[in-house]
Design an enzyme around this catalytic site. Structure first.
Site, PDB file in Angstrom:
ATOM      1  N   VAL A   1      65.444 -67.411   4.167  1.00 22.04           N
ATOM      2  CA  VAL A   1      66.579 -67.682   3.275  1.00 22.04           C
ATOM      3  C   VAL A   1      66.895 -69.182   3.223  1.00 22.04           C
ATOM      4  CG1 VAL A   1      68.978 -67.098   2.743  1.00 22.04           C
ATOM      5  CG2 VAL A   1      67.498 -65.373   3.765  1.00 22.04           C
TER       6      VAL A   1
ATOM      7  N   LYS B   1      75.008 -60.710   8.028  1.00 20.59           N
ATOM      8  CA  LYS B   1      75.856 -59.495   8.039  1.00 20.59           C
ATOM      9  C   LYS B   1      76.282 -59.093   9.447  1.00 20.59           C
ATOM     10  CE  LYS B   1      71.436 -58.771   7.322  1.00 20.59           C
ATOM     11  NZ  LYS B   1      70.430 -59.099   6.337  1.00 20.59           N
TER      12      LYS B   1
ATOM     13  N   LYS C   1      68.216 -85.047   6.250  1.00 20.00           N
ATOM     14  CA  LYS C   1      68.088 -85.358   7.683  1.00 20.00           C
ATOM     15  C   LYS C   1      67.819 -84.046   8.415  1.00 20.00           C
ATOM     16  CE  LYS C   1      72.061 -87.857   7.593  1.00 20.00           C
ATOM     17  NZ  LYS C   1      73.314 -88.335   8.106  1.00 20.00           N
TER      18      LYS C   1
ATOM     19  N   GLY D   1      71.626 -58.540  -0.796  1.00 20.28           N
ATOM     20  CA  GLY D   1      70.701 -59.636  -1.131  1.00 20.28           C
ATOM     21  C   GLY D   1      71.189 -60.439  -2.321  1.00 20.28           C
TER      22      GLY D   1
ATOM     23  N   LYS E   1      76.240 -53.592   6.720  1.00 21.69           N
ATOM     24  CA  LYS E   1      76.587 -53.840   5.314  1.00 21.69           C
ATOM     25  C   LYS E   1      77.646 -52.835   4.839  1.00 21.69           C
ATOM     26  CE  LYS E   1      72.049 -55.785   4.254  1.00 21.69           C
ATOM     27  NZ  LYS E   1      70.679 -55.437   3.861  1.00 21.69           N
TER      28      LYS E   1
HETATM   29  N1  HSE Z   1      66.476 -56.907   6.143  1.00 19.09           N
HETATM   30  C1  HSE Z   1      67.402 -56.854   5.069  1.00 19.09           C
HETATM   31  C2  HSE Z   1      66.947 -55.782   4.078  1.00 19.09           C
HETATM   32  C3  HSE Z   1      67.481 -58.187   4.412  1.00 19.09           C
HETATM   33  O1  HSE Z   1      65.790 -55.366   4.180  1.00 19.09           O
HETATM   34  O2  HSE Z   1      67.720 -55.348   3.253  1.00 19.09           O
HETATM   35  C4  HSE Z   1      68.568 -58.319   3.390  1.00 19.09           C
HETATM   36  O3  HSE Z   1      69.828 -58.166   3.968  1.00 19.09           O
END
Ligand code: HSE
Length: 380
Positions: A11, A88, A42, A117, A188
């Protein structure tokens, strides 16, 4: 706006790439343990270089894990820097503390990329909760497990092989057991329920069963009956508690969720005015996730303040009234399962409707005798 970027993995690199052509938001310093070679910022291994840099306005935490992510975010907020995170685990665990700290220091904390995501789920959930009484959040919230289930339904593939592919594509967590055992989707769900209902649920109260044990023979039984198996998270507001759980679920082939391919997520909210509203998009991967991080930065740069909710009432989880019929495949012989078995599915049984609370208690007993046992709820 100048940012300090904590982490340069899947990410972090995505955030760096999306910001590269922009003039309004620039990466000032990257904190990373590896040597990054040629980057136009930097680099440091010392968080103090970011916290003490008066030119850094915001910190982006995309390292993952609880520690030292928590200490770094805490230090950044105390130093008066806005924070955007995709983490998360961090938000699920320290949702209230970090929000209080951001408020006390007059800065903003955002984490839209932490759920779904690249889907702008939390921002839309926040908006909906301002107007409507949200009664339920649910759906497919993990890209890795959806990628695995989709592949196992469409072709004959080995679980380990398809998980490896999901890791190569940057979908899976560093420790993929967080994905396949359901902990990622549970976090989540807890963040989503928090935003939707203004509550704090405890991780240890929300039962989880992942897809580690699903076998090709299970999928065959489902497909012979026109069913598709997906890992589903669900949280429903009750009068003074919340029914919340994560479990594999069997859906009819006509259900929207059954059509969700690859690493995509489909997350829904239900409200008194809006009815059911669903959000579909890539739930994992470098650029979708980085996109939502940059969206949050742009919002902060434009003056959007605060987190997603101001209410953090402690709430109990109560799954005694959530009833489903269950598919159960296990070599363990439990009289409690025999007592509720209703149909024989040739090597597995389907039960009478039982509560989620009861089934997850039975599941622990089944797993003690046969660690490869698998259950899935039949969707209503
Ligand atoms: N490992 C997580 C997924 C990444 O597969 O959804 C995204 O949060």
């Amino acid at each position: 706006m100048k940012i300090g970027l904590l982490g340069f993995g899947v990410v972090g690199r995505g955030v760096y790439d999306i910001l590269a052509p922009r003039e309004d938001i620039r990466v000032g310093t990257i904190l990373c343990r590896r040597d990054l070679g040629e980057v136009s910022a930097k680099t440091t291994r010392d968080m103090a270089d970011i916290v003490n840099d008066p030119e850094i306005d915001a910190v982006v935490e995309v390292m993952g894990g609880l520690h030292p992510a928590y200490e770094y975010v805490e230090a950044a907020l105390k130093a008066g820097k806005h924070v955007v995170t995709s983490n998360k685990h961090l938000l699920c665990h320290y949702y209230k503390e970090l929000n209080d700290l951001a408020k006390a220091n007059g800065v903003t904390l955002r984490g839209t990329a932490s759920v779904g995501g690249g889907i702008p789920w939390l921002t839309n959930l926040e908006k909906a909760a301002r107007v409507d009484h949200i009664t339920k959040v649910s759906g497919i919230m993990n890209g890795t497990t959806n990628y695995i289930m989709d592949n196992m339904h469409k072709r004959s593939v080995d679980f380990a092989e398809v998980l490896k592919k999901a890791q190569e594509l940057g979908y899976a967590e560093a420790d993929p057991s967080a994905d396949i055992d359901g902990w990622d989707i549970q976090r989540k769900l807890i963040i989503s329920a928090g935003v939707a209902f203004g509550v704090c649920l405890q991780e240890e109260d929300v039962p989880v069963f992942g897809i580690r044990n699903v076998q090709a023979a299970d999928i065959q039984r489902f497909q012979q009956r026109g069913l598709t198996c997906k890992l589903i998270a669900s949280a429903e507001r009750l009068e003074d508690s919340v029914a919340a759980y994560v479990e594999p679920t069997l859906l009819s082939s006509e259900a929207l969720e059954s059509a969700v391919p690859m690493n995509f997520n489909l997350i829904s909210m239900e409200g008194e005015y809006i009815g059911k509203e669903s959000f579909f998009g890539q739930g994992a991967g470098r650029y979708p996730t980085a996109y939502n991080v940059v969206e949050d930065l742009v919002d902060i740069n434009r003056g959007v303040k605060g987190f997603y909710t101001d209410s953090f009432e402690p709430a109990e989880t109560n799954n005694a009234g959530a009833l489903h019929r269950y598919y159960v495949r296990s070599s363990a012989k439990l009289p409690e399962v025999d007592a509720i078995a209703q149909e024989d599915w040739d090597g597995a049984v389907v039960t009478l409707p039982v509560s989620v609370a009861h089934m997850h208690t039975l599941l622990q007993k089944l797993l003690q005798e046969d660690e490869s046992s698998f259950i899935a709820a039949l969707a209503d």
